[in-house]
Design a protein around this motif. Sequence first.
Motif, mmCIF file in Angstrom:
data_model
loop_
_atom_site.group_PDB
_atom_site.id
_atom_site.type_symbol
_atom_site.label_atom_id
_atom_site.label_comp_id
_atom_site.label_asym_id
_atom_site.label_seq_id
_atom_site.Cartn_x
_atom_site.Cartn_y
_atom_site.Cartn_z
ATOM 1 N N UNK A 82 0.453 -0.984 0.006
ATOM 2 C CA UNK A 82 -0.352 -0.424 0.478
ATOM 3 C C UNK A 82 0.916 1.085 -0.006
ATOM 4 N N UNK A 83 0.142 2.355 -0.586
ATOM 5 C CA UNK A 83 1.184 3.667 -0.551
ATOM 6 C C UNK A 83 -0.249 4.869 -0.246
ATOM 7 N N UNK B 222 7.449 0.940 6.120
ATOM 8 C CA UNK B 222 7.124 0.341 7.157
ATOM 9 C C UNK B 222 6.528 -0.641 6.717
ATOM 10 N N UNK B 223 6.289 -1.915 7.787
ATOM 11 C CA UNK B 223 5.564 -3.755 7.775
ATOM 12 C C UNK B 223 6.921 -4.397 6.821
ATOM 13 N N UNK B 224 6.886 -5.311 6.216
ATOM 14 C CA UNK B 224 7.844 -6.552 6.512
ATOM 15 C C UNK B 224 9.097 -6.513 7.067
ATOM 16 N N UNK B 225 10.225 -5.967 6.744
ATOM 17 C CA UNK B 225 11.392 -6.907 7.329
ATOM 18 C C UNK B 225 11.785 -4.926 8.579
ATOM 19 N N UNK C 80 8.734 -3.871 10.040
ATOM 20 C CA UNK C 80 7.500 -3.957 10.740
ATOM 21 C C UNK C 80 7.838 -3.862 12.128
ATOM 22 N N UNK C 81 8.898 -4.100 13.092
ATOM 23 C CA UNK C 81 9.160 -3.785 14.322
ATOM 24 C C UNK C 81 9.312 -1.945 14.496
ATOM 25 N N UNK C 82 9.347 -1.809 13.901
ATOM 26 C CA UNK C 82 9.728 0.048 13.639
ATOM 27 C C UNK C 82 8.984 0.645 12.725
ATOM 28 N N UNK C 83 9.628 1.391 11.959
ATOM 29 C CA UNK C 83 9.815 2.153 10.927
ATOM 30 C C UNK C 83 11.034 3.163 9.833
ATOM 31 N N UNK D 160 3.370 -3.565 17.109
ATOM 32 C CA UNK D 160 3.068 -5.469 17.339
ATOM 33 C C UNK D 160 2.220 -5.594 15.429
ATOM 34 N N UNK D 161 2.171 -4.449 15.045
ATOM 35 C CA UNK D 161 1.637 -4.960 13.282
ATOM 36 C C UNK D 161 2.480 -5.983 12.784
ATOM 37 N N UNK D 162 1.425 -6.562 12.014
ATOM 38 C CA UNK D 162 2.394 -7.683 11.426
ATOM 39 C C UNK D 162 2.675 -6.957 9.719
ATOM 40 N N UNK D 163 2.609 -7.541 8.657
ATOM 41 C CA UNK D 163 3.259 -6.419 7.267
ATOM 42 C C UNK D 163 1.592 -6.260 6.831
ATOM 43 N N UNK D 164 0.714 -7.423 7.152
ATOM 44 C CA UNK D 164 -0.857 -7.139 6.655
ATOM 45 C C UNK D 164 -1.170 -6.507 6.899
ATOM 46 N N UNK D 165 -1.580 -6.121 9.114
ATOM 47 C CA UNK D 165 -1.814 -4.996 9.477
ATOM 48 C C UNK D 165 -1.471 -3.485 8.797
ATOM 49 N N UNK D 166 0.110 -3.210 8.588
ATOM 50 C CA UNK D 166 0.508 -2.136 8.093
ATOM 51 C C UNK D 166 -0.213 -2.313 6.669
#
Length: 403
Positions: free
Chosen positions: A79-80, A194-197, A199-202, A344-350
């Motif tokens: 997403x963008x 954000x997301x992917x690798x 996802x523990x931050x940005x 706590x977000x995973x890639x799909x939530x991001x």
Amino acid sequence: MPSETVTCDVLIVGGGPAGLATAQTLAPHARVLVVHQDREIGRPVRTSGGTFVDDMEALGVPPHLYNTINTLDIRSDNARSLHHLTRRKLAVLDITATYQWLADDARAAGATILTGTKFITTHETAEGYESEIRALGAKDTQTVRSRYIVDASGTPHAVLTALGIDTRPERTGVGIEREFEIISAPKDRAVLFVGGDVRAGYGWIFPAPNNHIRIGVGIIQPDHDISPREVYDTVVTPEFLRAHDLELGPLVQTNAGVIPSVPYAPTLLHGNVIRVGDTANFATPTVGEGIRFAIKYGRVLGAALADTLATGRRTPLERYERECRKAFGKNYRIGFAANRRIATYDAAQWDKSVARIARLNEDEVLDLIRSEFPLRSLARTIVRQGMWKASRVIRTRLAKPQL
Ligand SMILES: Cc1cc2nc3c(=O)[nH]c(=O)nc-3n(C[C@H](O)[C@H](O)[C@H](O)COP(=O)(O)OP(=O)(O)OC[C@H]3O[C@@H](n4cnc5c(N)ncnc54)[C@H](O)[C@@H]3O)c2cc1C
């Protein structure tokens, strides 16, 4: 041989933006000593310098110290959210030059700044505090007697820790950033990824002054037991650079830093020890942006301390504490709930979150980034979604802010 004792009205520990700004407004009225552990002000760089043009103008920061950003591009894996900024532009600071500019102002106002000098410890005396400082490479410490101490040491909370009032925060944002010369890149576009690798931050891509660009990642620890360096090396690949239209020149420097990631604590006065900047947790809980607050409220604190020293009354300092609580209290409660949630977000939530952000208008996106949750955006929600739906949104937003 111990060297001679120095006496001042206020010892400021830390020559970052908070300590320097405090010194600037206080020094015309009092004897001020700033001790700063690094050899130079503003070097090494421990921050990425993203901020806002209108705030810099209001603080009198000269425009040659920042690069203006017209486009904000927020990206997750799928997403963008692209925003052309028309009302409020972003800025990326030349950190070393900006902090040195603050230091020059503080010196011109009469402050003494000792670089390469570390605050070691302190204890209370009948007149105030007796502190020990040590110059880099020196064997012995030197004693400083002061009536007040400002803890502007950032994440270490050096003074508060020495007095047993508080300790270095356990939850922190830890960042690493590489600064390159630009061969070719959009110079007025900032990217948050954000997301992917990450996802523990940005992560971020910030075009800076002097034809430089900063690429960095920040991770919340100990929520995630992974080093930002590892994440950076996994994410910033030749494909990543191509995807963001970046052709990089030589590496200029590697910047790294740590920022508290804990709820805002409104008590800023501890006897005659006062917190400001990151030691007071002024940076936004959503993206960890703290430079403009360090400068603004550093100056407020300097003026308040000058008043207190002149009148012997504590009211101006209490006003400083109240003003900060008003500025940060509610917004940071909401922002910190978001911080906990997105950690706590995973890639799909991001992906979902970035798709939601894409539907916001410019003001709403910037409110989120700035951790501002004003009534006007809730009012807009009422108009857009109808009273019933809005009351539900308000309740859920207050409980769990929707990023
Ligand atoms: C990776 C990262 C990225 C960031 N990105 C942004 C951003 O884009 N925009 C933004 O606005 N903010 C950003 N921030 C936050 C911003 O850097 C801080 O909010 C800001 O620096 C706070 O200023 P300060 O003066 O309170 O603390 P600091 O800038 O930390 O300054 C404190 C100084 O005190 C010195 N010190 C510490 N202990 C001692 C001691 N014992 N004796 C003497 N000196 C001591 C330290 O060397 C330090 O330089 C970021 C932070 C990090 C970690």
